[in-house]
Design a protein around this motif. Structure first.
Motif, PDB file in Angstrom:
ATOM      1  N   UNK A   1       2.729   3.704   7.730  1.00 54.88           N
ATOM      2  CA  UNK A   1       2.862   2.211   7.767  1.00 54.88           C
ATOM      3  C   UNK A   1       1.916   1.460   8.734  1.00 54.88           C
ATOM      4  N   UNK A   2       2.058   2.254  10.154  1.00 57.58           N
ATOM      5  CA  UNK A   2       1.493   1.499  11.278  1.00 57.58           C
ATOM      6  C   UNK A   2       0.055   1.585  10.887  1.00 57.58           C
ATOM      7  N   UNK A   3      -0.712   2.206  10.413  1.00 63.35           N
ATOM      8  CA  UNK A   3      -2.058   2.232  10.105  1.00 63.35           C
ATOM      9  C   UNK A   3      -2.500   1.343   8.846  1.00 63.35           C
ATOM     10  N   UNK A   4      -1.397   0.874   8.200  1.00 61.44           N
ATOM     11  CA  UNK A   4      -1.875   0.076   7.042  1.00 61.44           C
ATOM     12  C   UNK A   4      -2.636  -1.063   7.278  1.00 61.44           C
ATOM     13  N   UNK A   5      -2.659  -1.885   8.301  1.00 60.23           N
ATOM     14  CA  UNK A   5      -3.404  -3.083   8.698  1.00 60.23           C
ATOM     15  C   UNK A   5      -4.937  -2.533   8.765  1.00 60.23           C
ATOM     16  N   UNK A   6      -5.177  -1.532   9.398  1.00 60.96           N
ATOM     17  CA  UNK A   6      -6.482  -1.105   9.500  1.00 60.96           C
ATOM     18  C   UNK A   6      -7.260  -0.942   8.170  1.00 60.96           C
ATOM     19  N   UNK A   7      -6.306  -0.279   7.208  1.00 57.75           N
ATOM     20  CA  UNK A   7      -6.862   0.256   6.058  1.00 57.75           C
ATOM     21  C   UNK A   7      -7.326  -1.007   5.139  1.00 57.75           C
TER      22      UNK A   7
END
Length: 134
Positions: free
Chosen positions: A119-125
């Motif tokens: 979830x912590x990487x969702x914004x980058x994706x």
């Protein structure tokens, strides 16, 4: 003669499989719900057979014991069931979003696909299509 399963039946097959695995950690209880021709597909285009996948699940269980699973959506259409869940790994591990897609044939799970994203990487994706250095 085969009969086509109804959508509620397919949802209950997937729910039984997940309960057998997540609630009890019993991989052997999951095996009878999988077709002998079961295939598990990964995003990297590799697949594993029933035997290979069950062995991988069995190997992953000790570190995942106690994982919290919050099922957000279970959708079914014909022979496919889609589940969206949020999972938190034990010991304060990262929260992950998971989408599982299951295909049911003759009352058994015949194929599975899963997408897992921290979830912590969702914004980058969310910006993968924007030009720039990546």
């Amino acid at each position: 003669m085969t009969t086509q399963s109804t959508t509620p039946d397919n949802k209950s097959i997937v729910q039984r499989a997940l309960t057998a695995l997540v609630a009890t950690g019993d991989v052997d209880a999951l095996a009878p719900l999988l077709s002998d021709a079961f295939l598990h597909h990964r995003p990297d285009a590799t697949s594993s057979t029933k035997t290979e996948w069950l062995a991988a699940v069995r190997a992953a269980l000790p570190p995942l014991a106690g994982m919290q699973v919050d099922i957000r959506h279970v959708l079914a259409d014909g022979d496919h069931v889609v589940m969206h869940s949020l999972r938190r790994l034990p010991g304060g591990g990262p929260e992950i979003a998971v989408v599982d897609i299951w295909r049911i044939a003759d009352g058994l799970i015949a194929e599975a696909w899963e997408i897992i994203e921290p979830v912590a990487q969702a914004a980058a994706h969310l910006v993968w299509w924007e030009p720039g250095d990546r």
